[in-house]
Scaffold this motif. Structure first.
Motif, mmCIF file in Angstrom:
data_model
loop_
_atom_site.group_PDB
_atom_site.id
_atom_site.type_symbol
_atom_site.label_atom_id
_atom_site.label_comp_id
_atom_site.label_asym_id
_atom_site.label_seq_id
_atom_site.Cartn_x
_atom_site.Cartn_y
_atom_site.Cartn_z
ATOM 1 N N GLN A 89 1.072 -1.403 -0.068
ATOM 2 C CA GLN A 89 0.021 0.224 0.014
ATOM 3 C C GLN A 89 0.845 1.421 0.023
ATOM 4 O OE1 GLN A 89 -2.485 0.630 3.701
ATOM 5 N NE2 GLN A 89 -3.900 1.431 2.389
ATOM 6 N N ASP A 104 -12.209 0.741 12.706
ATOM 7 C CA ASP A 104 -12.910 -0.113 11.700
ATOM 8 C C ASP A 104 -11.997 -1.339 11.259
ATOM 9 O OD1 ASP A 104 -15.501 1.242 10.567
ATOM 10 O OD2 ASP A 104 -13.881 2.788 10.597
ATOM 11 N N HIS A 149 -7.172 -5.126 7.571
ATOM 12 C CA HIS A 149 -7.336 -3.808 7.071
ATOM 13 C C HIS A 149 -8.089 -3.231 8.501
ATOM 14 C CE1 HIS A 149 -8.019 -4.591 2.531
ATOM 15 N NE2 HIS A 149 -7.097 -5.060 2.971
ATOM 16 N N TRP A 172 -8.689 0.759 10.477
ATOM 17 C CA TRP A 172 -8.745 2.025 10.139
ATOM 18 C C TRP A 172 -9.224 2.942 11.443
ATOM 19 C CZ3 TRP A 172 -12.451 4.325 5.832
ATOM 20 C CH2 TRP A 172 -12.043 5.773 5.482
ATOM 21 N N LYS A 221 -6.993 9.342 5.806
ATOM 22 C CA LYS A 221 -7.979 9.741 5.299
ATOM 23 C C LYS A 221 -8.658 9.121 4.049
ATOM 24 C CE LYS A 221 -7.619 14.703 7.136
ATOM 25 N NZ LYS A 221 -7.437 16.159 6.576
ATOM 26 N N GLU A 222 -7.788 8.412 3.377
ATOM 27 C CA GLU A 222 -8.088 8.058 1.929
ATOM 28 C C GLU A 222 -8.605 6.364 2.139
ATOM 29 O OE1 GLU A 222 -7.996 9.317 -0.812
ATOM 30 O OE2 GLU A 222 -7.266 11.183 0.504
ATOM 31 N N GLY A 223 -8.687 5.876 3.503
ATOM 32 C CA GLY A 223 -8.917 4.433 3.619
ATOM 33 C C GLY A 223 -8.099 3.758 4.677
ATOM 34 N N PRO A 224 -8.297 2.607 5.155
ATOM 35 C CA PRO A 224 -7.791 1.869 5.984
ATOM 36 C C PRO A 224 -6.347 1.353 5.676
ATOM 37 C CG PRO A 224 -9.241 0.319 5.050
ATOM 38 C CD PRO A 224 -9.396 1.834 4.366
ATOM 39 N N GLU A 251 -3.715 -1.322 5.046
ATOM 40 C CA GLU A 251 -3.773 -2.761 4.651
ATOM 41 C C GLU A 251 -2.528 -3.511 5.121
ATOM 42 O OE1 GLU A 251 -4.736 -2.355 0.342
ATOM 43 O OE2 GLU A 251 -6.510 -1.194 0.793
#
Length: 271
Positions: free
Chosen positions: A65, A201, A211, A213, A228-231, A233
């Motif tokens: 990632q 999350d 994942h 977050w 901010k873009e996502g969890p 990984e």
């Protein structure tokens, strides 16, 4: 009588010839029903908890990632392993995160408690995170020989402030994940970097990928820490030999290229 006597043996013979097939069919149907019943009952609430514990355990990296999106993600090493078991069967895992170049200096250390959700809740597994009373004593816990780690009873005694609880449910069929869930609405109190509360999350995937977050928000709902873009990984490392003798050692580890690129980014880390 003659007609009856000549026809009876024939009908009797035909009946007996069909009997084995009917018996076999009946046994097959009964056996299938019994097997289905066993399969549907074989996964208990504690089985779900064990799967989540096993999936969280091991050495994982966010290298892939970070290489794709270095502006938003670092290459983080996440290491986790079983540390103790509560009297009710709940598993206690030690988890730490560090930059991959300096695994001996974790910036985040937690104890995670994994157990079935209470029956009154509509979820399968509850994962709670706690601060550690004497975190310095736990650095690189999973990398040490077992006789150099704090004892299970010491681990239980060092469970500190409750931080978050995530309620996981089994993923719908067809999804790549096994379990997914989040903290209850409203999150949990958090004061780091101007936050007033935090959310969390968690998704457990089929290949032991995790994942995660975690985010912090201020009173106005503005995000003040976390990606901010996502969890993040986290994917399993090529091997986790340092903990593969543990009860919940990770399975299905797949190869990953060596960690040979510097990481650039602007992700605000929580501590």
């Amino acid at each position: 009588m003659g007609t009856g006597s000549s026809s009876d043996p024939e009908s009797s013979s035909s009946g007996w010839s069909r009997a084995p097939g009917l018996v076999a069919k009946a046994l097959f149907l009964i056996g299938g029903a019994v097997l289905l019943k066993r399969l549907t009952k074989s996964t208990t609430r504690w089985d779900h908890s064990q799967v989540v514990s096993r999936s969280l355990s091991g050495e994982k990296f966010s290298k892939e990632q970070a290489s794709k999106d270095p502006d938003n993600y670092f290459n983080i090493r996440m290491m986790s392993c079983p540390a103790a078991e509560m009297v009710d069967g709940s598993q206690v895992l030690y988890l730490e995160q560090a930059f991959w170049r300096t695994p001996q200096k974790p910036f985040r250390q937690r104890l995670y408690m994994v157990k079935p959700c209470p029956k009154e809740l509509k979820c399968d597994v509850e994962v709670s995170s706690y601060a550690i009373r004497d975190a310095e004593e736990y650095k690189n816990f999973c990398d040490r020989p077992k006789d150099q780690r704090p004892l299970p009873e010491e681990v239980i005694g060092d469970i500190g402030e409750h931080l978050t609880t995530i309620q996981l449910s089994c993923c719908d069929r067809g999804k790549r994940c096994l379990y997914e869930g989040s903290a209850p609405p409203g999150g949990f109190p958090n004061s780091w970097n101007g936050a007033s509360y935090c959310t969390s999350d968690l998704t457990v995937l089929k290949n032991n990928e995790i994942h995660l977050w975690d985010r912090g928000f201020d009173d106005d709902g503005n995000q003040v820490w976390g990606p901010k873009e996502g969890p993040y990984e986290f994917k399993p490392a090529p091997s986790s030999s340092s903990i593969n003798n543990d009860v919940f050692s990770p399975l299905n580890i797949f190869p990953q290229s060596t960690l040979d690129k510097p990481i650039k980014g602007s992700f605000i880390l929580q501590e």
